[in-house]
Write an enzyme that holds these catalytic residues in place. Structure first.
Site, PDB file in Angstrom:
ATOM      1  CG  ASN A  18     -30.764  53.789  59.693  1.00 56.77           C
ATOM      2  OD1 ASN A  18     -31.597  54.049  58.819  1.00 56.77           O
ATOM      3  ND2 ASN A  18     -30.665  54.524  60.796  1.00 56.77           N
ATOM      4  CE  LYS A  19     -28.122  59.109  56.173  1.00 56.26           C
ATOM      5  NZ  LYS A  19     -27.488  59.126  54.836  1.00 56.26           N
ATOM      6  NE  ARG A  50     -29.808  58.211  48.518  1.00 58.52           N
ATOM      7  CZ  ARG A  50     -29.969  58.583  49.793  1.00 58.52           C
ATOM      8  NH1 ARG A  50     -31.142  59.029  50.224  1.00 58.52           N
ATOM      9  NH2 ARG A  50     -28.952  58.516  50.636  1.00 58.52           N
ATOM     10  NE  ARG A  82     -33.836  61.980  54.401  1.00 57.05           N
ATOM     11  CZ  ARG A  82     -34.653  61.587  55.364  1.00 57.05           C
ATOM     12  NH1 ARG A  82     -35.830  62.179  55.576  1.00 57.05           N
ATOM     13  NH2 ARG A  82     -34.339  60.595  56.157  1.00 57.05           N
ATOM     14  N   GLY A  83     -35.197  59.183  52.612  1.00 57.18           N
ATOM     15  CA  GLY A  83     -35.830  58.280  53.581  1.00 57.18           C
ATOM     16  C   GLY A  83     -36.315  57.079  52.776  1.00 57.18           C
ATOM     17  CG  ASP A  98     -31.777  53.389  54.406  1.00 59.11           C
ATOM     18  OD1 ASP A  98     -31.589  53.870  55.539  1.00 59.11           O
ATOM     19  OD2 ASP A  98     -32.206  54.069  53.450  1.00 59.11           O
ATOM     20  CD  GLN A 121     -29.689  63.148  56.301  1.00 59.75           C
ATOM     21  OE1 GLN A 121     -28.764  63.502  57.048  1.00 59.75           O
ATOM     22  NE2 GLN A 121     -29.453  62.465  55.207  1.00 59.75           N
TER      23      GLN A 121
HETATM   24  O1  MRU Z   1     -29.779  59.394  53.219  1.00 57.20           O
HETATM   25  P1  MRU Z   1     -31.173  59.352  53.770  1.00 57.20           P
HETATM   26  O2  MRU Z   1     -31.574  60.628  54.428  1.00 57.20           O
HETATM   27  O3  MRU Z   1     -32.181  58.879  52.748  1.00 57.20           O
HETATM   28  O4  MRU Z   1     -31.093  58.235  54.910  1.00 57.20           O
HETATM   29  C1  MRU Z   1     -32.273  57.906  55.587  1.00 57.20           C
HETATM   30  C2  MRU Z   1     -32.101  56.955  56.703  1.00 57.20           C
HETATM   31  O5  MRU Z   1     -31.042  56.437  56.953  1.00 57.20           O
HETATM   32  C3  MRU Z   1     -33.356  56.592  57.437  1.00 57.20           C
HETATM   33  O6  MRU Z   1     -33.077  56.271  58.770  1.00 57.20           O
HETATM   34  C4  MRU Z   1     -33.988  55.358  56.748  1.00 57.20           C
HETATM   35  O7  MRU Z   1     -34.134  55.585  55.384  1.00 57.20           O
HETATM   36  C5  MRU Z   1     -35.310  55.011  57.345  1.00 57.20           C
HETATM   37  S1  MRU Z   1     -36.578  56.174  56.934  1.00 57.20           S
HETATM   38  C6  MRU Z   1     -38.027  55.629  57.633  1.00 57.20           C
END
Ligand code: MRU
Length: 357
Positions: free
Chosen positions: A259-260, A95, A52-53, A249, A208
């Site tokens: 973003n998250k 995703r 993820r990320g 993202d 996370q």
């Molecule tokens: O659901 P996730 O864990 O994939 O979400 C990740 C994030 O929101 C990160 O902040 C984003 O992907 C940037 S990673 C460099």
């Protein structure tokens, strides 16, 4: 910058026939490396957040697609091409929010057709395309490493010795191929003797921040303090935080950032307390097809993540109605700057700088 970890979170095996990913869903209790050999395994590794990320998802999909084509046994180019497109389409929907996934897979498709168009009659088209796809996927990863170094250097220019940073989710080594985006400048600062202090939000529901960010920062020897998501306001009020650094993202053309989930709440708090709020990410996260954050699809994830995951027993009444959006949109005007490998941009001006180039 010195390497922080002996391994990358996503790798293609030397022979190009296995995708090796560190299973992020079981961290920090176990470091398990998965060796994936099929499109289905990659799809589930992405949807179940084993990898993820945003950047790591794109890299895993590109390397994984190349891996699948390296394993396919056929001498028929049409069959090979149909399978390539099937896997590409399948991974494309694993995703929805992180644009890096679509960006990397579209780049693989361009590579496929450009290579196919150049193959001479004397060559075996399938072999030539396999080599090109593997090279392209490895290049995507290598470029990501260089982008993270650029972001780290640019973000570092904002820091002072003893700085206190608040971060959300995980935008570090685990979320990319190496170093990280939001955490990259912190690793630079640590290696250059700035002794940064980092507050990480635990980041409900998938944790996370506590499982991944606290884990990787502590491994690197960074002064790390874990807080629950609802404690951000008090640490800001107590002047423990000099800046907020988060990843992204997708960046819309008007500078709104996905973003998250929880990121926009931090931006609102940061504005209230007069604390700079920076988004850090590669320029490949800019999506000019989205005019504003309203065009960005927000992933909704299963209820069990909120009611059960990472609890030893269910922590909500059975059958409770759950709303579980995985991302939110931070409006451009709450963002102090977007730190990229190409410099630091005013969020609402960023798209202009890129469409002029
Ligand atoms: O659901 P996730 O864990 O994939 O979400 C990740 C994030 O929101 C990160 O902040 C984003 O992907 C940037 S990673 C460099």
């Amino acid at each position: 910058m010195d390497k922080i970890f002996p391994y990358d979170s996503v790798e293609l095996s030397e022979d190009g026939k296995e995708l090796i990913v560190l299973d992020q869903s079981v961290l920090p209790n176990a470091e398990v490396f998965l060796r994936l050999t099929s499109a289905e395994e990659i799809f589930f590794a992405i949807t179940l957040l084993k990898v993820r990320g945003a950047p790591a998802i794109g890299i895993a999909a590109a390397l994984g697609l190349a891996m699948c084509m390296n394993r396919m046994q056929t001498g028929n180019l049409q069959e090979f091409e149909d399978e390539f497109l099937r896997i590409k389409r399948h991974l494309y929907i694993s995703r929805p929010t992180a644009v890096n996934l679509m960006w990397a897979l579209d780049r693989m498709e361009r590579c496929y057709y450009e290579t196919k168009a150049k193959v001479s009659e004397k060559e075996d088209a399938i072999d030539v395309i396999r080599v090109a796809l593997t090279k392209e996927a490895r290049a995507i990863k290598e470029e990501d490493i260089q982008m993270c170094l650029g972001i780290s250097e640019n973000g570092f220019s904002l820091l002072k010795p003893g700085v206190g940073i608040l971060t959300h989710c995980n935008a570090g080594h685990l979320a990319v191929s190496r170093y990280g985006t939001a955490l990259g400048p912190i690793y630079f600062a640590q290696q250059r003797g700035y002794a940064p202090r980092v507050y990480c939000d635990e980041t409900r529901p998938m944790l996370q921040g506590s499982r991944l960010t606290a884990y990787e920062l502590m491994k690197a020897g960074v002064d790390t303090t874990l807080i629950c998501d609802d404690m951000a306001s008090i640490v800001m009020a107590q002047k423990k935080v000099d800046a907020v650094f988060v990843g992204c993202d997708r960046i819309a053309a008007n500078g709104d950032v996905a973003n998250k989930v929880g990121t926009s709440a931090l931006a609102i708090l940061a504005r209230y307390y007069g604390i700079p709020f920076y988004v850090l990410g590669p320029t490949s996260t800019l999506d000019l097809n989205c005019s504003s954050g309203k065009d960005i699809v927000i992933e909704e994830r299963p209820a069990y993540e909120v009611t059960d995951t990472y609890f030893s027993s269910q922590m909500a009444p059975k059958g409770v109605k759950v709303y579980n959006p995985a991302f939110d949109i931070t409006p451009a005007d709450l963002i102090t700057g977007i730190v990229t490998e190409k410099g630091i941009f005013d969020a609402s001006e960023m798209a202009k700088s890129f469409s002029l180039k």
